[in-house]
Design a protein around this motif. Sequence first.
Motif, mmCIF file in Angstrom:
data_model
loop_
_atom_site.group_PDB
_atom_site.id
_atom_site.type_symbol
_atom_site.label_atom_id
_atom_site.label_comp_id
_atom_site.label_asym_id
_atom_site.label_seq_id
_atom_site.Cartn_x
_atom_site.Cartn_y
_atom_site.Cartn_z
ATOM 1 N N UNK A 87 1.270 -1.626 12.243
ATOM 2 C CA UNK A 87 1.991 -1.089 11.092
ATOM 3 C C UNK A 87 3.016 -2.082 10.544
ATOM 4 N N UNK A 88 2.828 -3.368 10.861
ATOM 5 C CA UNK A 88 3.721 -4.381 10.313
ATOM 6 C C UNK A 88 3.587 -4.437 8.795
ATOM 7 N N UNK A 89 2.368 -4.253 8.290
ATOM 8 C CA UNK A 89 2.152 -4.271 6.846
ATOM 9 C C UNK A 89 2.939 -3.155 6.168
ATOM 10 N N UNK A 90 2.915 -1.969 6.770
ATOM 11 C CA UNK A 90 3.661 -0.838 6.207
ATOM 12 C C UNK A 90 5.160 -1.107 6.252
ATOM 13 N N UNK A 91 5.629 -1.702 7.340
ATOM 14 C CA UNK A 91 7.061 -1.996 7.480
ATOM 15 C C UNK A 91 7.534 -2.955 6.400
ATOM 16 N N UNK A 92 6.750 -3.996 6.134
ATOM 17 C CA UNK A 92 7.104 -4.959 5.084
ATOM 18 C C UNK A 92 7.126 -4.272 3.730
ATOM 19 N N UNK A 93 6.092 -3.483 3.457
ATOM 20 C CA UNK A 93 5.990 -2.817 2.164
ATOM 21 C C UNK A 93 7.164 -1.870 1.925
ATOM 22 N N UNK A 94 7.488 -1.086 2.924
ATOM 23 C CA UNK A 94 8.572 -0.135 2.768
ATOM 24 C C UNK A 94 9.912 -0.845 2.586
ATOM 25 N N UNK A 95 10.107 -1.941 3.305
ATOM 26 C CA UNK A 95 11.344 -2.709 3.180
ATOM 27 C C UNK A 95 11.495 -3.300 1.777
ATOM 28 N N UNK A 122 10.041 -0.758 -10.416
ATOM 29 C CA UNK A 122 9.021 -0.021 -9.647
ATOM 30 C C UNK A 122 7.631 -0.643 -9.687
ATOM 31 N N UNK A 123 7.127 -0.970 -10.878
ATOM 32 C CA UNK A 123 5.780 -1.515 -10.979
ATOM 33 C C UNK A 123 5.703 -2.913 -10.385
ATOM 34 N N UNK A 124 6.669 -3.752 -10.720
ATOM 35 C CA UNK A 124 6.654 -5.130 -10.250
ATOM 36 C C UNK A 124 6.815 -5.200 -8.735
ATOM 37 N N UNK A 125 7.726 -4.402 -8.203
ATOM 38 C CA UNK A 125 7.959 -4.454 -6.758
ATOM 39 C C UNK A 125 6.750 -3.934 -5.984
ATOM 40 N N UNK A 126 6.069 -2.933 -6.531
ATOM 41 C CA UNK A 126 4.887 -2.413 -5.847
ATOM 42 C C UNK A 126 3.734 -3.402 -5.920
ATOM 43 N N UNK A 127 3.600 -4.105 -7.050
ATOM 44 C CA UNK A 127 2.583 -5.159 -7.157
ATOM 45 C C UNK A 127 2.857 -6.269 -6.153
ATOM 46 N N UNK A 128 4.114 -6.662 -6.058
ATOM 47 C CA UNK A 128 4.490 -7.714 -5.120
ATOM 48 C C UNK A 128 4.275 -7.255 -3.681
ATOM 49 N N UNK A 129 4.593 -5.995 -3.426
ATOM 50 C CA UNK A 129 4.376 -5.410 -2.106
ATOM 51 C C UNK A 129 2.895 -5.505 -1.734
ATOM 52 N N UNK A 130 1.998 -5.145 -2.653
ATOM 53 C CA UNK A 130 0.572 -5.244 -2.404
ATOM 54 C C UNK A 130 0.133 -6.680 -2.191
ATOM 55 N N UNK A 131 0.714 -7.609 -2.971
ATOM 56 C CA UNK A 131 0.342 -9.018 -2.860
ATOM 57 C C UNK A 131 0.708 -9.584 -1.493
ATOM 58 N N UNK A 132 1.878 -9.213 -0.982
ATOM 59 C CA UNK A 132 2.319 -9.714 0.323
ATOM 60 C C UNK A 132 1.439 -9.152 1.434
ATOM 61 N N UNK A 133 1.208 -7.861 1.400
ATOM 62 C CA UNK A 133 0.410 -7.221 2.450
ATOM 63 C C UNK A 133 -1.054 -7.651 2.352
ATOM 64 N N UNK A 134 -1.524 -7.960 1.140
ATOM 65 C CA UNK A 134 -2.916 -8.321 0.936
ATOM 66 C C UNK A 134 -3.309 -9.661 1.517
ATOM 67 N N UNK A 135 -2.327 -10.479 1.894
ATOM 68 C CA UNK A 135 -2.668 -11.785 2.474
ATOM 69 C C UNK A 135 -3.330 -11.626 3.850
ATOM 70 N N UNK A 136 -2.741 -10.858 4.768
ATOM 71 C CA UNK A 136 -3.393 -10.722 6.071
ATOM 72 C C UNK A 136 -4.313 -9.516 6.199
ATOM 73 N N UNK A 137 -4.188 -8.513 5.312
ATOM 74 C CA UNK A 137 -4.920 -7.257 5.471
ATOM 75 C C UNK A 137 -5.923 -7.101 4.333
ATOM 76 N N UNK A 138 -7.144 -6.699 4.640
ATOM 77 C CA UNK A 138 -8.151 -6.462 3.615
ATOM 78 C C UNK A 138 -7.636 -5.441 2.605
#
Length: 443
Positions: free
Chosen positions: A80-88, A98-114
């Motif tokens: 759940x490291x991906x979730x922790x980063x996203x929530x932080x 809201x939109x930009x931060x959520x896009x960035x959140x997806x971009x960061x998590x999308x590097x290691x996770x499908x």
Amino acid sequence: MQILIHIFLAVIWVIVSTSKLKIHPLISLIIASVWVGLGSGMGFIQSLDEFSKGFGSLIGQVGLIIVLGSVFGVLLEKSYAAVAIAHSLWVRFGKKFPSLSTSFMGAVVGVPVFCDSGFILLNPIGKSLAKTSGFSPLTFSLSLAGGLYMSHILIPPTPGPLAVSGIFGMEQNLGLVLLIGLATAIPVILVTAWWAGKFKKKFPESYQEDFEPQEQNLKVKVSVFWSVMVIAIPLIMITIGNLTVFFPNELVRSFFLICGNPLVAIGAGLLVGFMTLKQPISGSSLFSISFTEGIKIAGPILVLTGAGAGFGAVLKLLNLDLIFQEFNFNSDSGAVWLLVCFGLAAFLKTAQGSSTSAMIIAASIALSVIPSGMLENQVYTALCISAIGAGAMTVSHANDSYFWIVKEFTGLTVKEALQSYTMLTALMGVTALLTVLIFYWIL
């Protein structure tokens, strides 16, 4: 001209056989390779031999990297490291943007996770944000889906960019591919946020105001610092591997080359991850399950990557660059070949649905037609890889499994998904292509 017809028909065969007849891509690509080989007068046995050589050669180059990359993704998902980063990220920046931060959140998590796993993992956060902000859940779903999708296609160590880098012989220059991919990603994230923001007040037909968001994932306590470090370490190491030109000292250069080796970099991230990240409920080690599930995930990707390389090995023997010159293609125009890379990947993606498959097959074809002298420039080769990624974004629709994941988890009708998410992927692909072309003209 005759051989081009054979290649075109072979590509159509791959698309129809994989998407309609449900034949495994390995079988489809073997048949396509033999078809093209026979059409060129190569002979049945030689066609199979060349396919096998190409298959084995690429697996030997990037196979272990893809396996470790898959293990890395499982570790980030199961801990759940991906979730922790996203929530932080949301807590710190989300309320203002809201939109930009959520896009960035997806971009960061999308590097290691499908991207499909990432969307399922982070979807509860999007539902929670919709509930507390008053915005449509569609805004958060689109921005999250777009960010994940972008990283999945543009930024190593995700399997698609890794495989294409191997096909182009850039596996030891992943830092350059990473830098170009990150630079291309910036305008794509901005466009994703802009498009998602247009849906703040457009609620899905199925939306119910009294729904209860699933927040169980957010209650899990995971170290954000170590979650970030596990991702940052390999990315930084791969990047500094390309800084050797600035250091004349041979010892320093050797150290940087070792650090930048993809196996060393991903291995370092895994080592830190296994020491600091545990199963959040039981506290048990994730070493065994990460390797077990990671290898299962990597298997089909390795087979597809090797098959694409085998098809490309057959195409390489046909001297297609000379054939294209006969059609007055300007072999000195780098922009033309970037458009060819984009067009091949976009055609394959739109036709058969899989971005990874589209990237690998497009790379195999592109490598056989782009003049070899142009690919001696590593920056240009990295731009070709990003152009293929841009095409592989364009477009996601009903034949793409990720389309259905976004649709179902957001509660959209097919029409709503096509109007919102499919249009987003078209905008993302075109934006990435324009960015790559701008880089080409500048660099």
